[in-house]
Scaffold this active site. Sequence first.
Site, mmCIF file in Angstrom:
data_model
loop_
_atom_site.group_PDB
_atom_site.id
_atom_site.type_symbol
_atom_site.label_atom_id
_atom_site.label_comp_id
_atom_site.label_asym_id
_atom_site.label_seq_id
_atom_site.Cartn_x
_atom_site.Cartn_y
_atom_site.Cartn_z
ATOM 1 N N LYS A 94 -12.226 -2.327 7.765
ATOM 2 C CA LYS A 94 -11.516 -3.255 8.654
ATOM 3 C C LYS A 94 -11.976 -3.065 10.097
ATOM 4 O O LYS A 94 -12.528 -3.973 10.699
ATOM 5 C CB LYS A 94 -10.013 -3.068 8.513
ATOM 6 C CG LYS A 94 -9.553 -3.319 7.062
ATOM 7 C CD LYS A 94 -8.231 -2.691 6.780
ATOM 8 C CE LYS A 94 -7.944 -2.510 5.319
ATOM 9 N NZ LYS A 94 -8.022 -3.700 4.486
ATOM 10 N N TRP B 199 0.836 -1.213 0.000
ATOM 11 C CA TRP B 199 0.000 0.000 0.000
ATOM 12 C C TRP B 199 0.862 1.250 0.000
ATOM 13 O O TRP B 199 0.505 2.252 -0.628
ATOM 14 C CB TRP B 199 -1.001 -0.031 1.154
ATOM 15 C CG TRP B 199 -1.904 -1.215 1.031
ATOM 16 C CD1 TRP B 199 -1.907 -2.329 1.798
ATOM 17 C CD2 TRP B 199 -2.900 -1.434 0.016
ATOM 18 N NE1 TRP B 199 -2.844 -3.229 1.336
ATOM 19 C CE2 TRP B 199 -3.464 -2.701 0.256
ATOM 20 C CE3 TRP B 199 -3.369 -0.672 -1.063
ATOM 21 C CZ2 TRP B 199 -4.477 -3.239 -0.543
ATOM 22 C CZ3 TRP B 199 -4.384 -1.197 -1.862
ATOM 23 C CH2 TRP B 199 -4.911 -2.468 -1.600
ATOM 24 N N ASP C 148 -1.435 6.504 6.618
ATOM 25 C CA ASP C 148 -2.497 5.570 6.241
ATOM 26 C C ASP C 148 -2.722 4.662 7.456
ATOM 27 O O ASP C 148 -1.840 3.886 7.825
ATOM 28 C CB ASP C 148 -2.021 4.757 5.029
ATOM 29 C CG ASP C 148 -3.041 3.733 4.549
ATOM 30 O OD1 ASP C 148 -4.023 3.478 5.280
ATOM 31 O OD2 ASP C 148 -2.845 3.186 3.450
HETATM 32 C C1 LIG Z 1 -3.138 -0.141 4.572
HETATM 33 C C2 LIG Z 1 -4.087 -0.076 3.432
HETATM 34 N N1 LIG Z 1 -4.132 1.046 2.687
HETATM 35 C C3 LIG Z 1 -4.975 1.161 1.644
HETATM 36 C C4 LIG Z 1 -5.818 0.135 1.289
HETATM 37 C C5 LIG Z 1 -6.734 0.304 0.120
HETATM 38 O O1 LIG Z 1 -7.991 0.588 0.611
HETATM 39 P P1 LIG Z 1 -9.272 0.753 -0.320
HETATM 40 O O2 LIG Z 1 -9.605 -0.589 -0.838
HETATM 41 O O3 LIG Z 1 -10.280 1.323 0.628
HETATM 42 O O4 LIG Z 1 -8.920 1.715 -1.400
HETATM 43 C C6 LIG Z 1 -5.827 -1.040 2.032
HETATM 44 C C7 LIG Z 1 -6.730 -2.148 1.673
HETATM 45 O O5 LIG Z 1 -6.681 -3.235 2.164
HETATM 46 C C8 LIG Z 1 -4.928 -1.148 3.125
HETATM 47 O O6 LIG Z 1 -4.888 -2.269 3.857
#
Ligand SMILES: Cc1ncc(COP(=O)(O)O)c(C=O)c1O
Length: 372
Positions: free
Chosen positions: A194, A101, A170
């Site tokens: 989550k 991510w 994040d």
């Molecule tokens: C740490 C992290 N950041 C970003 C995301 C992406 O999130 P989204 O699917 O809401 O765009 C995730 C998805 O699992 C994640 O675990």
Amino acid sequence: MGRVFNFSAGPSTLPESVLEICAKEMMDCHGTGQSVMEMSHRSNAYKPIIEGVEAKVRELMNVPDNYKVLFLQGGASSQFAMIPLNLNKTGKAAYVDTGVWSKKAIEEARRYLDVVDVVASSRDRGCCYIPEIRKIEGDYDYVHITLNNTIFGTKWSYIPDTGDIPLVADISSCVLSEPLDVTKFGLLYAGAQKNLAPAGVTLVIIRDDLIREDLPKFVPTMFRYDTHSKNGSMFNTPPCYSIYVMGLVLDWVKENGGAEGMLKRNTEKADLLYNYLDNSDFYHATVDKGSRSLMNVPFLTKYSTGATDEASLAKEKEINDKFVKEATAAGLVNLKGHRLVGGMRASIYNAMSIDGVKALIAFMEKFAKENA
Ligand SMILES: Cc1ncc(COP(=O)(O)O)c(C=O)c1O
């Protein structure tokens, strides 16, 4: 079929008491004769709902008055673009690369900024640790970190000091899993699916001075923080129902001791699982001690030896597939590891009960004996 223990990385398990309230209110929420799903977001019935959820976020996360709480859409992934688009002043930002991510955030920032410096990374050992970088300096518009790495199962155990440079994090997979000092950050964001709510809403907590009106014309209206802050997250139709359920989840968090209570509960669960892994001859955790996530626990069996010959890989796959299949039959679902790590991953978010973790360990013990 009864309820399973769901170890999914997201969307993930929600507190049962929340689901029961949702079911009970589906036809008539609080005497309105309708479900929150059906309510106009401009109605008198909905306005106190979204305001109440904001108040709960502020209370449980101790959000100071000089920060806005926004409920946005487009997932945490849209924040990967919104952050550089809104925080860009000189075209330079620093990122720490600790996993999938983080990398996606870096790649997206490179579309908009001239310089994206990766000031630290854990790629040298497959992202199984958080690098030591307690101080970050430079003429950056902001510094970005991923506080909990959902796929690799690492978590920052400290917050880097960035001085006057806004720190952006994040927190998708660790929001409200433990207390967090919001004042150390300029911007925090989390996809809700989550620890907070069903998918569809992204929580953003942003310091007032980072919300700018003087952005270049090309920045889309929906991608400007000022659009949403001026309109109380109601510039367009918000994800009304997900926001409502977030409020119910936050009530549950409060009833269970708030962020401190979550830390206690999560530490108990994670300690059980990591202790079991560390003392097992059959399984092992993949993450260094000191960098381990309380939320996502990847683990391998002794058949994951690192050997790349065909026979070893086939044996490894056979055991992993068998584990996931038999676990599923035992009511323990979504344990397949991410392909980048292999093996298994148990996501044990706030709503996962201690009984769920105990059931997982009991299953692991039995499986280890049968496949030793
Ligand atoms: C740490 C992290 N950041 C970003 C995301 C992406 O999130 P989204 O699917 O809401 O765009 C995730 C998805 O699992 C994640 O675990």
